[in-house]
Design a protein around this motif. Structure first.
Motif, mmCIF file in Angstrom:
data_model
loop_
_atom_site.group_PDB
_atom_site.id
_atom_site.type_symbol
_atom_site.label_atom_id
_atom_site.label_comp_id
_atom_site.label_asym_id
_atom_site.label_seq_id
_atom_site.Cartn_x
_atom_site.Cartn_y
_atom_site.Cartn_z
ATOM 1 N N VAL A 162 0.831 -1.206 0.000
ATOM 2 C CA VAL A 162 0.000 0.000 0.000
ATOM 3 C C VAL A 162 0.867 1.258 0.000
ATOM 4 O O VAL A 162 1.724 1.437 0.881
ATOM 5 N N VAL A 163 0.618 2.125 -0.980
ATOM 6 C CA VAL A 163 1.368 3.373 -1.119
ATOM 7 C C VAL A 163 0.394 4.546 -1.080
ATOM 8 O O VAL A 163 -0.578 4.581 -1.843
ATOM 9 N N VAL A 164 0.650 5.501 -0.200
ATOM 10 C CA VAL A 164 -0.147 6.733 -0.122
ATOM 11 C C VAL A 164 0.731 7.893 -0.568
ATOM 12 O O VAL A 164 1.858 8.054 -0.080
ATOM 13 N N GLY A 165 0.235 8.690 -1.521
ATOM 14 C CA GLY A 165 1.017 9.808 -2.046
ATOM 15 C C GLY A 165 0.270 11.115 -1.958
ATOM 16 O O GLY A 165 -0.972 11.145 -1.964
ATOM 17 N N ALA A 178 -2.916 7.700 6.076
ATOM 18 C CA ALA A 178 -1.936 6.612 6.026
ATOM 19 C C ALA A 178 -2.304 5.514 7.019
ATOM 20 O O ALA A 178 -2.177 4.320 6.715
ATOM 21 N N LYS A 179 -2.778 5.897 8.183
ATOM 22 C CA LYS A 179 -3.201 4.911 9.177
ATOM 23 C C LYS A 179 -4.445 4.170 8.714
ATOM 24 O O LYS A 179 -4.545 2.944 8.864
ATOM 25 N N GLN A 180 -5.391 4.896 8.142
ATOM 26 C CA GLN A 180 -6.619 4.276 7.655
ATOM 27 C C GLN A 180 -6.324 3.248 6.557
ATOM 28 O O GLN A 180 -6.936 2.176 6.517
ATOM 29 N N GLU A 181 -5.394 3.581 5.688
ATOM 30 C CA GLU A 181 -5.070 2.705 4.563
ATOM 31 C C GLU A 181 -4.045 1.630 4.937
ATOM 32 O O GLU A 181 -3.739 0.761 4.128
ATOM 33 N N ARG A 182 -3.504 1.718 6.163
ATOM 34 C CA ARG A 182 -2.422 0.824 6.596
ATOM 35 C C ARG A 182 -1.280 0.871 5.593
ATOM 36 O O ARG A 182 -0.785 -0.151 5.087
ATOM 37 N N GLU A 194 8.623 3.058 15.725
ATOM 38 C CA GLU A 194 9.541 2.922 14.593
ATOM 39 C C GLU A 194 9.336 1.620 13.828
ATOM 40 O O GLU A 194 9.505 1.574 12.613
ATOM 41 N N GLU A 195 8.940 0.570 14.521
ATOM 42 C CA GLU A 195 8.785 -0.728 13.873
ATOM 43 C C GLU A 195 7.624 -0.745 12.887
ATOM 44 O O GLU A 195 7.672 -1.441 11.870
ATOM 45 N N HIS A 196 6.580 0.039 13.174
ATOM 46 C CA HIS A 196 5.383 0.011 12.335
ATOM 47 C C HIS A 196 5.214 1.258 11.467
ATOM 48 O O HIS A 196 4.217 1.378 10.751
ATOM 49 N N ARG A 197 6.162 2.176 11.548
ATOM 50 C CA ARG A 197 6.070 3.398 10.747
ATOM 51 C C ARG A 197 6.205 3.075 9.260
ATOM 52 O O ARG A 197 7.047 2.273 8.863
ATOM 53 N N PRO A 198 5.385 3.713 8.413
ATOM 54 C CA PRO A 198 5.548 3.495 6.966
ATOM 55 C C PRO A 198 6.856 4.100 6.470
ATOM 56 O O PRO A 198 7.419 5.008 7.094
#
Length: 253
Positions: free
Chosen positions: A106-109, A160-164, A197-201
């Motif tokens: 998943v990519v959010v731009g 970004a959180k909504q889209e994971r 940090e582990e779950h940050r996109p």
């Protein structure tokens, strides 16, 4: 043993001739042209010739100056950031994602802040792409969410959180008063505050006034500058999010 030493080329090889453009806050007249020559001389151009001057309103003048410089370039001392990942075709990238993630990446731009210039982000994300390459929407194993222009940083984090999101791509074209640098730093700080940090996109920024070496100072994972193609971005995302993290072996054609 030292490397090749080169000089700029203008009319003949090694003549040291360069062309420079700039704007001075003075009305267009002979005094302004003299000021342009003086500035060029102080920058090491001698002789310097004003080959173009145009008024930019009543109080500014744009100049193009042509002249000789004595500076040399040692190619052995030029520092560049080499690409550290293989370039993949869309088929190869899809295969690695499918094998490594077993789901779509998943990519959010977006263009953030007051930046309304979507040409850059659209060139990377939209199917039509750029420079003969299809954009990220063309990749079957990528889910692309393009938020468009003038997106507030808090809104970007929320979406970004909504889209994971696995990765967030931000394009910054407006550079007045270092707006592109400030925007990138604000975005990076917001994501690092909102995620562990582990779950940050993965955070990626791009634009014509960025340099690849800026990533650590901006707090992002990667910076792409002018001329970047969709294939380069897609290959980096696969490398950083799948190959490195999942240990998937990549064979680029």
């Amino acid at each position: 043993m030292s490397g090749p030493i080169i000089r700029p080329y203008g009319d003949t090889t090694g003549d040291g001739m360069v062309q420079l453009s700039f704007t001075l806050p003075v009305p267009h007249d002979k005094l302004a042209e003299g000021a342009a020559v003086q500035l060029a001389n102080k920058m090491g151009m001698d002789p310097a010739l004003v080959v173009h001057a145009k008024a930019m309103g009543p109080d500014f003048t744009f100049f193009v100056v042509y002249g000789r410089v004595a500076h040399l370039v040692d190619l052995d001392k030029v520092e560049v950031l080499e690409r550290d990942y293989p370039l993949l075709s869309p088929k190869e990238a899809n295969l690695v994602i499918r094998k490594g993630l077993r789901r779509r990446l998943v990519v959010v731009g977006a263009c953030i802040g007051n930046d309304a210039h979507t040409v850059g982000i659209d060139a990377i994300l939209n199917v039509k792409g750029f420079a003969g390459e299809k954009g990220l929407e063309y990749y079957r194993e990528l889910k692309v969410v393009n938020l468009g222009a003038q997106v507030a940083v808090p809104e970007l984090v929320t979406r970004a959180k909504q889209e994971r999101a696995d990765a967030v791509l931000v394009s910054q074209v407006v550079t007045q008063r270092e707006a592109h640098l400030l925007g990138a730093k604000e975005m990076a700080a917001a994501f690092r505050e909102s995620y562990d940090e582990e779950h940050r996109p993965l955070l990626v920024v791009g634009g014509p006034r960025f340099h690849e070496s800026m990533a650590p100072d901006l707090g992002v994972d990667r910076v792409f500058s002018r001329g970047t193609t969709p294939g380069e971005v897609a290959s980096y995302l696969v490398h950083a999010l799948v190959s490195q993290r999942k240990g998937v072996l990549v064979h680029a054609s």
